[in-house]
Write an enzyme that holds these catalytic residues in place. Structure first.
Site, PDB file in Angstrom:
ATOM      1  N   CYS A   1       3.427  -7.838  15.268  1.00  0.00           N
ATOM      2  CA  CYS A   1       4.734  -7.288  15.286  1.00  0.00           C
ATOM      3  C   CYS A   1       6.007  -8.324  15.288  1.00  0.00           C
ATOM      4  O   CYS A   1       7.326  -7.937  14.920  1.00  0.00           O
ATOM      5  CB  CYS A   1       5.216  -6.554  16.797  1.00  0.00           C
ATOM      6  SG  CYS A   1       4.221  -5.141  17.068  1.00  0.00           S
TER       7      CYS A   1
ATOM      8  N   HIS B   1       4.220   1.514   2.380  1.00  0.00           N
ATOM      9  CA  HIS B   1       5.360   0.837   1.732  1.00  0.00           C
ATOM     10  C   HIS B   1       5.939   1.679   0.713  1.00  0.00           C
ATOM     11  O   HIS B   1       7.071   1.793   0.564  1.00  0.00           O
ATOM     12  CB  HIS B   1       5.005  -0.720   1.319  1.00  0.00           C
ATOM     13  CG  HIS B   1       4.062  -1.470   2.319  1.00  0.00           C
ATOM     14  ND1 HIS B   1       3.107  -1.804   2.011  1.00  0.00           N
ATOM     15  CD2 HIS B   1       4.762  -2.016   3.467  1.00  0.00           C
ATOM     16  CE1 HIS B   1       2.664  -2.537   3.023  1.00  0.00           C
ATOM     17  NE2 HIS B   1       3.822  -2.614   4.108  1.00  0.00           N
TER      18      HIS B   1
ATOM     19  N   CYS C   1      -1.512  -4.633  22.099  1.00  0.00           N
ATOM     20  CA  CYS C   1      -0.363  -4.029  21.295  1.00  0.00           C
ATOM     21  C   CYS C   1      -0.891  -2.618  20.859  1.00  0.00           C
ATOM     22  O   CYS C   1      -1.790  -2.644  20.195  1.00  0.00           O
ATOM     23  CB  CYS C   1       0.199  -4.952  20.246  1.00  0.00           C
ATOM     24  SG  CYS C   1       1.049  -4.149  18.951  1.00  0.00           S
TER      25      CYS C   1
ATOM     26  N   LYS D   1      -2.354  -2.303   6.595  1.00  0.00           N
ATOM     27  CA  LYS D   1      -2.994  -3.808   6.143  1.00  0.00           C
ATOM     28  C   LYS D   1      -4.095  -4.239   7.151  1.00  0.00           C
ATOM     29  O   LYS D   1      -5.005  -4.639   6.835  1.00  0.00           O
ATOM     30  CB  LYS D   1      -2.125  -4.689   5.549  1.00  0.00           C
ATOM     31  CG  LYS D   1      -0.915  -5.116   6.662  1.00  0.00           C
ATOM     32  CD  LYS D   1       0.060  -5.698   5.760  1.00  0.00           C
ATOM     33  CE  LYS D   1       1.431  -5.725   6.595  1.00  0.00           C
ATOM     34  NZ  LYS D   1       2.495  -5.705   5.674  1.00  0.00           N
TER      35      LYS D   1
ATOM     36  N   HIS E   1      -1.194  -3.023  16.783  1.00  0.00           N
ATOM     37  CA  HIS E   1      -2.035  -3.780  15.877  1.00  0.00           C
ATOM     38  C   HIS E   1      -3.585  -4.001  16.702  1.00  0.00           C
ATOM     39  O   HIS E   1      -4.344  -4.673  16.350  1.00  0.00           O
ATOM     40  CB  HIS E   1      -1.633  -5.469  15.964  1.00  0.00           C
ATOM     41  CG  HIS E   1      -0.418  -5.225  14.964  1.00  0.00           C
ATOM     42  ND1 HIS E   1       0.938  -5.007  15.390  1.00  0.00           N
ATOM     43  CD2 HIS E   1      -0.057  -5.182  13.567  1.00  0.00           C
ATOM     44  CE1 HIS E   1       1.743  -4.860  14.442  1.00  0.00           C
ATOM     45  NE2 HIS E   1       1.142  -4.917  13.304  1.00  0.00           N
TER      46      HIS E   1
ATOM     47  N   LYS F   1      -3.443   5.074  11.366  1.00  0.00           N
ATOM     48  CA  LYS F   1      -2.265   4.626  10.788  1.00  0.00           C
ATOM     49  C   LYS F   1      -2.687   4.000   9.469  1.00  0.00           C
ATOM     50  O   LYS F   1      -3.608   3.067   9.602  1.00  0.00           O
ATOM     51  CB  LYS F   1      -1.386   3.833  11.363  1.00  0.00           C
ATOM     52  CG  LYS F   1      -0.077   3.362  10.585  1.00  0.00           C
ATOM     53  CD  LYS F   1       0.587   2.418  11.460  1.00  0.00           C
ATOM     54  CE  LYS F   1       1.665   1.663  10.513  1.00  0.00           C
ATOM     55  NZ  LYS F   1       2.357   0.403  11.054  1.00  0.00           N
TER      56      LYS F   1
ATOM     57  N   HIS G   1       0.903  -1.146   0.070  1.00  0.00           N
ATOM     58  CA  HIS G   1      -0.231  -0.023  -0.112  1.00  0.00           C
ATOM     59  C   HIS G   1       1.083   1.252  -0.090  1.00  0.00           C
ATOM     60  O   HIS G   1       1.986   1.319  -0.004  1.00  0.00           O
ATOM     61  CB  HIS G   1      -1.227  -0.016   1.116  1.00  0.00           C
ATOM     62  CG  HIS G   1      -0.515  -0.149   2.302  1.00  0.00           C
ATOM     63  ND1 HIS G   1       0.268   0.950   3.108  1.00  0.00           N
ATOM     64  CD2 HIS G   1      -0.155  -1.089   3.476  1.00  0.00           C
ATOM     65  CE1 HIS G   1       0.727   0.637   4.175  1.00  0.00           C
ATOM     66  NE2 HIS G   1       0.283  -0.454   4.544  1.00  0.00           N
TER      67      HIS G   1
ATOM     68  N   CYS H   1       3.453 -10.622  20.267  1.00  0.00           N
ATOM     69  CA  CYS H   1       2.400  -9.873  19.266  1.00  0.00           C
ATOM     70  C   CYS H   1       2.928 -10.391  17.859  1.00  0.00           C
ATOM     71  O   CYS H   1       3.824 -10.467  17.320  1.00  0.00           O
ATOM     72  CB  CYS H   1       2.616  -8.499  19.320  1.00  0.00           C
ATOM     73  SG  CYS H   1       1.489  -7.819  17.904  1.00  0.00           S
TER      74      CYS H   1
HETATM   75  O1  ME8 Z   1       7.892  -4.453   9.369  1.00  0.00           O
HETATM   76  N1  ME8 Z   1       3.139   4.847   6.897  1.00  0.00           N
HETATM   77  O2  ME8 Z   1       7.344  -5.030   7.523  1.00  0.00           O
HETATM   78  P1  ME8 Z   1       6.102  -4.210   6.913  1.00  0.00           P
HETATM   79  C1  ME8 Z   1       4.244   4.974   6.556  1.00  0.00           C
HETATM   80  N2  ME8 Z   1       9.175  -7.093   7.604  1.00  0.00           N
HETATM   81  N3  ME8 Z   1       5.334   3.837   6.281  1.00  0.00           N
HETATM   82  C2  ME8 Z   1       4.590   2.778   6.265  1.00  0.00           C
HETATM   83  C3  ME8 Z   1       3.177   2.698   6.683  1.00  0.00           C
HETATM   84  C4  ME8 Z   1       2.324   3.815   6.953  1.00  0.00           C
HETATM   85  N4  ME8 Z   1       1.080   3.817   7.243  1.00  0.00           N
HETATM   86  N5  ME8 Z   1       2.902   1.254   6.652  1.00  0.00           N
HETATM   87  C5  ME8 Z   1       3.948   0.664   6.488  1.00  0.00           C
HETATM   88  C6  ME8 Z   1       8.097  -5.118   8.508  1.00  0.00           C
HETATM   89  N6  ME8 Z   1       5.058   1.344   6.077  1.00  0.00           N
HETATM   90  C7  ME8 Z   1       9.144  -6.197   8.526  1.00  0.00           C
HETATM   91  C8  ME8 Z   1      10.494  -5.122   8.309  1.00  0.00           C
HETATM   92  S1  ME8 Z   1      13.026  -4.995   7.779  1.00  0.00           S
HETATM   93  C9  ME8 Z   1      14.424  -6.107   8.180  1.00  0.00           C
HETATM   94  C10 ME8 Z   1      11.794  -6.032   8.251  1.00  0.00           C
HETATM   95  C11 ME8 Z   1       6.438   1.196   5.692  1.00  0.00           C
HETATM   96  O3  ME8 Z   1       5.442  -5.035   5.841  1.00  0.00           O
HETATM   97  C12 ME8 Z   1       7.414   1.560   6.498  1.00  0.00           C
HETATM   98  O4  ME8 Z   1       8.606   1.580   5.836  1.00  0.00           O
HETATM   99  O5  ME8 Z   1       5.156  -4.330   8.348  1.00  0.00           O
HETATM  100  C13 ME8 Z   1       7.364   0.512   7.667  1.00  0.00           C
HETATM  101  O6  ME8 Z   1       8.323   0.350   8.406  1.00  0.00           O
HETATM  102  C14 ME8 Z   1       7.461  -0.876   6.862  1.00  0.00           C
HETATM  103  O7  ME8 Z   1       6.420  -0.474   5.551  1.00  0.00           O
HETATM  104  C15 ME8 Z   1       6.758  -2.050   7.460  1.00  0.00           C
HETATM  105  O8  ME8 Z   1       6.602  -2.921   6.482  1.00  0.00           O
END
Ligand code: ME8
Length: 654
Positions: A130, A22, A144, A301, A147, A298, A19, A127
């Protein structure tokens, strides 16, 4: 000789499709890469997907597909999405790739040999959202905070990493390196966490509970904990690139992680202590940005209020969203995304300011100069002022980018464009055109107007690469932006390609009208994510005591048509609804369904079920005169109860 940089995004979980949250971090890395390339620097940019862990295994099980099939499919969607919208990453890592698994096992072996991994029993609050244990102080009302789910108590024998052993060294590193975590307030947050005792980290999961992961090289009854695996993607991707090179020595010392604030703890505490134990030099910077909010919650997903990049590309174009990202978000703070705000910014800055300036001046060049760009003029006071402003904007640009003040860079460009606009309004070239004796003045004005456009577009090009390349080419500015021409030369005032014949004036940024916005809003709600997202960790509330049919018949349930739906200032869970129960007047209801309806106007006209005989409740914002029934909430998505067929307002529901 340029500098070297290595930018990384988080590797995204493949439990749902990308989304615009990301997208933002990915666009940030892409923009930094393009900016540095323009400055003549050498940049490597990595993104990818995080494919192990309980969360992924649970989603696959719920969807009834194999975990392998799920991760392949969703990882493919991420990779394709970035490709389709022109993200210029150098590699794409998947944690299920052999190159990564082998590296993780090597590191685990080395850390174990060093004596930093031991076996023990542990009880903690986990969690799954997380994918980590939460400390009791992190919980909000037992849930949490990210979430909104209750963590599960897990008690099992596992392997542990002696994270606590590295606490003092990490604290010292962060204290000595003020720019290591940016912005400052996240650094302060981490420092305060590090002043509390740091527990060791559980880094395994028994296969009796989870098979999906990388085997521990020293005990195959266990798989590796997903964060201990995922964080190692940053070096593993350099050790062996997709095309088989080892670029670790070159890029690792310049590693700059880009993340949002949700994963600060894992990146600022777990990761550097892991590096210390593995003998890896620490990454150079950790840049932390805030959240994109949908309304006020926020965008995520699990909350189901997301905007999809490819859908947006079709609706309004990704490059315009990239502009919005940098114009709107102050790095480190949260920002709201709404379609309405996007359209407002687009119309004001891109359609009116930039687009209009270009088309007004270019069309007079076509009319009066046979389309040929004029000669650089003698500079009068007005031109000197604007040239001086352009010079200052270009001089401050690098500092803004490198200190992550992107919105300030955009503000400067906007100010330059408005100075250009004012200059054209003051000089009135449309009047000069009519007076043949003022030809020299006219061409000076046209030159100046288009030179402002050229510079603004040059400076915007890392943010909107494709659009800007097209506009620069249109203006005869065909020099490459890859560092072969020094930035100062590109940006020097007076670079406009005199004599170049411009073509038909492009409609670079057509205004977005109300009707188009309304169509997109209607399509955006309800979001498809709400219909398809698997709910995280189901938890059923205990059922209530039995009641008789007579008890139930006391509740007067009615059909109500929603006439108005608006946010309530100062209440982040509520919507104010005005509902019609066929009584000849509307009732006011405050309903706790805001998180499910980021665009409340989408509710207008919908029919819901209300408890009509509930005693009116006096609330801070006014009286609530009924209650709307909704399903879900808590751990799953929330949705008001509606009807498949239209009914009469006030009809009984039984
Ligand atoms: O945490 N606003 O993956 P994830 C801004 N796999 N950025 C956002 C956002 C939002 N509302 N939602 C997501 C993970 N992001 C782990 C990471 S790294 C070794 C492992 C972006 O799919 C932002 O960069 O939950 C956030 O840190 C990341 O997506 C979390 O992606």
């Amino acid at each position: 000789m340029g500098r070297t940089f290595y930018f990384t995004t988080p590797i995204y979980y493949v439990n749902a499709e990308p989304h615009i949250g990301h997208l933002y971090t990915t666009v940030l890395a892409d923009t930094l890469k393009r900016y540095h390339q323009m400055m003549g620097d050498d940049v490597y940019f990595l993104t990818g997907t995080d494919e192990h862990g309980e969360k992924i295994a649970q989603v696959a099980a719920k969807k009834g597909v194999s975990t392998r099939a799920l991760v392949d499919e969703v990882s493919g969607v991420f990779e394709e999405t970035w490709k389709k919208i022109g993200i210029n990453n150098d590699d794409f890592i998947r944690t299920t790739q052999p190159r990564h698994k082998e590296y993780v096992q090597q590191v685990l072996t080395a850390v174990k040999e060093r004596g930093d991994i031991y076996f023990d029993e542990y009880t903690g609050l986990y969690c799954v959202g997380c994918e980590r244990y939460l400390t009791p102080t992190e919980l909000e009302e037992g849930l949490c905070p990210d979430h909104k789910t209750k963590p599960q108590e897990v008690k099992e024998a596992n392997y542990f990493f002696r994270m606590g052993k590295y606490q003092a060294a990490l604290l010292e590193h962060i204290e000595k390196n003020p720019g290591w975590i940016r912005p400052e307030r996240f650094r302060n947050e981490v420092l305060s966490l590090l002043r509390l005792p740091l527990e060791d980290l559980c880094i395994s999961r028994p296969k009796t509970r989870l098979q999906w992961g990388i085997d521990l090289p020293f005990d195959e009854r266990f798989v590796t904990y997903v964060w201990f695996d995922a964080l190692l993607n940053y070096p593993s991707a350099l050790k062996r690139t997709t095309d088989g090179r080892d670029v670790f020595e070159k890029y690792w010392p310049e590693c700059n992680h880009l993340i949002a604030k949700d994963i600060v703890k894992t990146h600022a505490i777990y990761w550097p202590t892991m590096c210390m134990a593995a003998g890896l030099p620490l990454p150079k910077h950790l840049d932390v940005h805030g959240y994109w909010l949908s309304g006020e919650s926020k965008m995520s997903k699990s909350l189901g209020n997301v905007v999809r990049p490819l859908a947006f590309e079709k609706q309004f174009g990704i490059e315009n969203l990239r502009y919005f990202f940098f114009r709107e978000m102050k790095f480190g703070s949260d920002s709201s995304f709404t379609y309405e705000l996007f359209v407002e910014r687009y119309n004001a800055d891109l359609a009116n300011s930039l687009g209009n300036l270009l088309s007004r001046v270019a069309s007079i060049v076509r009319k009066s100069q046979g389309g040929k760009l004029p000669q650089r003029p003698q500079e009068d006071e007005a031109i000197r002022a604007i040239a001086a402003q352009a010079k200052t904007v270009a001089a401050n640009y690098g500092g803004h980018f490198e200190e992550r003040r992107f919105h300030a860079a955009v503000d400067d460009i906007r100010a330059l464009l408005s100075a250009g606009d004012k200059y054209i309004n003051d000089q009135e070239p449309w009047r000069l055109v009519k007076d043949p004796s003022r030809g020299r003045e006219l061409s000076a004005v046209l030159y100046t107007g288009l030179e402002v456009v050229r510079l603004a577009v040059l400076l915007l090009s890392p943010i909107m690469p494709r659009t800007c390349r097209t506009l620069l080419d249109y203006l005869g500015e065909t020099r490459p932006l890859d560092g072969t021409v020094p930035f100062n030369e590109l940006c020097a005032w007076g670079g406009l390609a005199t004599g170049f014949e411009i073509g038909e004036v492009p409609r670079a940024f057509p205004r977005i009208d109300e009707a188009k916005l309304a169509t997109v809003l209607a399509a955006a709600a309800p979001s498809p994510e709400r219909a398809t997202a698997p709910p995280p960790a189901l938890e059923r509330k205990p059922s209530k005591p039995e009641i008789t049919i007579d008890d139930f018949s006391k509740v007067d349930l009615r059909v109500a048509t929603i006439a108005e739906a608006t946010f309530v200032q100062g209440a982040d869970k509520l919507l104010r609804l005005m509902v019609d129960l066929g009584e000849g007047r509307l009732r006011q209801v405050f309903a706790g369904i805001r998180s499910a309806y980021p665009q409340p106007e989408s509710l207008v006209g919908q029919q819901v079920v209300v408890v009509a005989n509930l005693k009116p409740r006096q609330m801070k914002f006014g009286t609530s005169e009924a209650m709307v029934l909704a399903g879900g909430g808590g751990t799953s998505r929330l949705c008001a109860v509606t009807f498949a067929e239209p009914l009469e307002p006030g009809d009984h529901v039984s």
